[in-house]
Motif scaffolding. Structure first.
Motif, mmCIF file in Angstrom:
data_model
loop_
_atom_site.group_PDB
_atom_site.id
_atom_site.type_symbol
_atom_site.label_atom_id
_atom_site.label_comp_id
_atom_site.label_asym_id
_atom_site.label_seq_id
_atom_site.Cartn_x
_atom_site.Cartn_y
_atom_site.Cartn_z
ATOM 1 N N GLU A 57 0.809 -1.210 0.000
ATOM 2 C CA GLU A 57 0.000 0.000 0.000
ATOM 3 C C GLU A 57 0.849 1.270 0.000
ATOM 4 O O GLU A 57 0.577 2.214 -0.740
ATOM 5 C CB GLU A 57 -0.939 0.005 1.220
ATOM 6 N N SER A 113 1.180 4.147 -3.014
ATOM 7 C CA SER A 113 0.919 5.583 -2.828
ATOM 8 C C SER A 113 2.143 6.409 -3.203
ATOM 9 O O SER A 113 2.042 7.441 -3.868
ATOM 10 C CB SER A 113 0.533 5.862 -1.371
ATOM 11 N N ASP A 151 2.390 15.954 3.251
ATOM 12 C CA ASP A 151 1.458 15.184 4.083
ATOM 13 C C ASP A 151 1.028 15.962 5.318
ATOM 14 O O ASP A 151 -0.142 15.934 5.713
ATOM 15 C CB ASP A 151 2.114 13.860 4.513
ATOM 16 N N SER A 157 -6.556 13.992 5.750
ATOM 17 C CA SER A 157 -5.668 12.893 6.144
ATOM 18 C C SER A 157 -5.790 11.666 5.253
ATOM 19 O O SER A 157 -4.840 10.897 5.110
ATOM 20 C CB SER A 157 -5.952 12.480 7.597
ATOM 21 N N SER A 158 -6.960 11.481 4.639
ATOM 22 C CA SER A 158 -7.162 10.291 3.804
ATOM 23 C C SER A 158 -6.295 10.310 2.559
ATOM 24 O O SER A 158 -6.119 9.276 1.902
ATOM 25 C CB SER A 158 -8.637 10.172 3.405
ATOM 26 N N ASN A 159 -5.733 11.493 2.238
ATOM 27 C CA ASN A 159 -4.926 11.614 1.015
ATOM 28 C C ASN A 159 -3.426 11.530 1.257
ATOM 29 O O ASN A 159 -2.652 11.635 0.305
ATOM 30 C CB ASN A 159 -5.236 12.939 0.319
ATOM 31 N N SER A 208 0.936 7.227 5.253
ATOM 32 C CA SER A 208 -0.146 6.940 6.196
ATOM 33 C C SER A 208 0.311 6.079 7.370
ATOM 34 O O SER A 208 -0.285 6.125 8.445
ATOM 35 C CB SER A 208 -1.308 6.248 5.464
ATOM 36 N N LYS A 253 1.594 8.336 10.519
ATOM 37 C CA LYS A 253 0.672 9.430 10.815
ATOM 38 C C LYS A 253 0.953 10.067 12.176
ATOM 39 O O LYS A 253 0.747 11.274 12.364
ATOM 40 C CB LYS A 253 -0.768 8.921 10.753
#
Length: 321
Positions: free
Chosen positions: A180, A184, A251, A260-262, A266, A269
């Motif tokens: 993941e 990204s 970020d 935050s979802s973008n 991630s 965080k």
């Protein structure tokens, strides 16, 4: 399919190629534009197969398809810069001469110019002559990262085909590996995703980056020298490190803007949130501008250590006031 894989994703492009074949609307000149690693050459080969193969979509199993993908089809000619800084006029004049030799086995003869944005002006003017009045069987496919480096006179005579990023699911399907974060980070670029998957040092470099980056929010300015030493130690990877820094501040800014979802990082965080709590939107924009300025200046003048030290001093001051 003899081991030839259908290009993953790019369904709109595949449909575009299919419709061109169905309606027999192939033109003589195309520009495939996309960033490095986007899959321009892969899609150019698939497009060439559409032109050469009797089937629609191409079967990827006949002699025409197999030789296109093997690079042995006599009627598909590929030109590249061969690791030189530009493509010179001599190479393009050779292509132009070849363009007036009829195809050996097919109705069409296809010329793929890799890194067409590296053609110098003389080379482009040489190509323009044949693009203006091409033989009826010739098809030219220019692969480029930046159409602005192509002469307007050539642009006006070519159909522009954009090679966009592909989705995470398409990346996972293409390479049989689901990561993941790397999906990204690669931003839908299949070449970059594959490169990161095969780069055993990248993840360890990133881990150490996140260990050191918190120095920027410590009260003592001297703490930044931990970061300076880290960047100096890994100066052979300075492009990766500066990119990590830009994506990091990007970020943090997304978190400040409740998006935050973008975020790309991630899985980090918690650290990003610490920076978001300590900074303002204005200071983050200034930080991003600072990194971009340093990146540009360092590229022109070198003096890596001096620029890195200056950058982190300025970043610490932006963040801590």
């Amino acid at each position: 399919m003899s081991g030839i894989k259908l290009p993953s994703g790019q369904e709109k492009l595949k449909r575009f190629f299919y419709d061109l074949k169905k309606d027999n609307r192939f033109l003589s000149s195309y520009i495939f534009e996309g960033e490095s690693g986007a899959g321009k050459e892969t899609m150019a080969k698939y497009f060439a197969a559409h032109i050469m193969c009797d089937k629609n979509p191409p079967c990827l199993n006949c002699n025409a398809c197999r030789t296109i993908y093997a690079g042995t089809n006599p009627d598909v000619v590929t030109v590249s810069n061969e690791d030189k800084s530009e493509i010179g006029a001599a190479k393009i004049r050779e292509l132009v001469s070849d363009a007036f030799i009829r195809p050996q086995n097919a109705d069409k003869k296809i010329f793929i110019i890799k890194d067409a944005h590296l053609m110098n002006e003389t080379a482009q003017n040489s190509l323009l002559k044949v693009i203006e009045e091409p033989p009826e069987y010739a098809v030219f496919i220019l692969l480029c990262e930046n159409r602005n480096k192509i002469l307007p006179t050539i642009l006006s005579r070519c159909t522009l085909v954009l090679i966009p990023p592909i989705s995470k699911e398409e990346l996972f399907s293409a390479f049989g590996n689901k990561n993941e974060f790397l999906a990204s980070y690669s931003m839908g670029n299949p070449g970059r995703y594959l490169s990161l998957l095969e780069d055993n040092e990248f993840l360890s470099l990133r881990m150490e980056f996140f260990e050191k980056i918190t120095s920027l929010i410590q009260n003592e300015r001297a703490s930044i020298y931990v970061l300076c030493d880290f960047f100096e130690k890994n100066k052979d990877k300075k492009e990766q490190l500066l990119e990590m820094l830009i994506l990091f501040f990007g970020d943090v800014l997304l978190i400040k803007n409740f998006m935050s979802s973008n975020i790309i990082n991630s899985d980090r965080k918690e650290i990003l949130q610490k920076f978001a709590d300590k900074t303002t939107k204005a200071s983050l924009l200034d930080a991003l501008e600072c990194v971009s300025d340093i990146q540009r200046e360092m590229g022109k003048y070198g003096a890596y250590s001096v620029y890195v030290n200056a950058m982190f001093i300025k970043l610490w001051e932006e963040i801590n006031g």
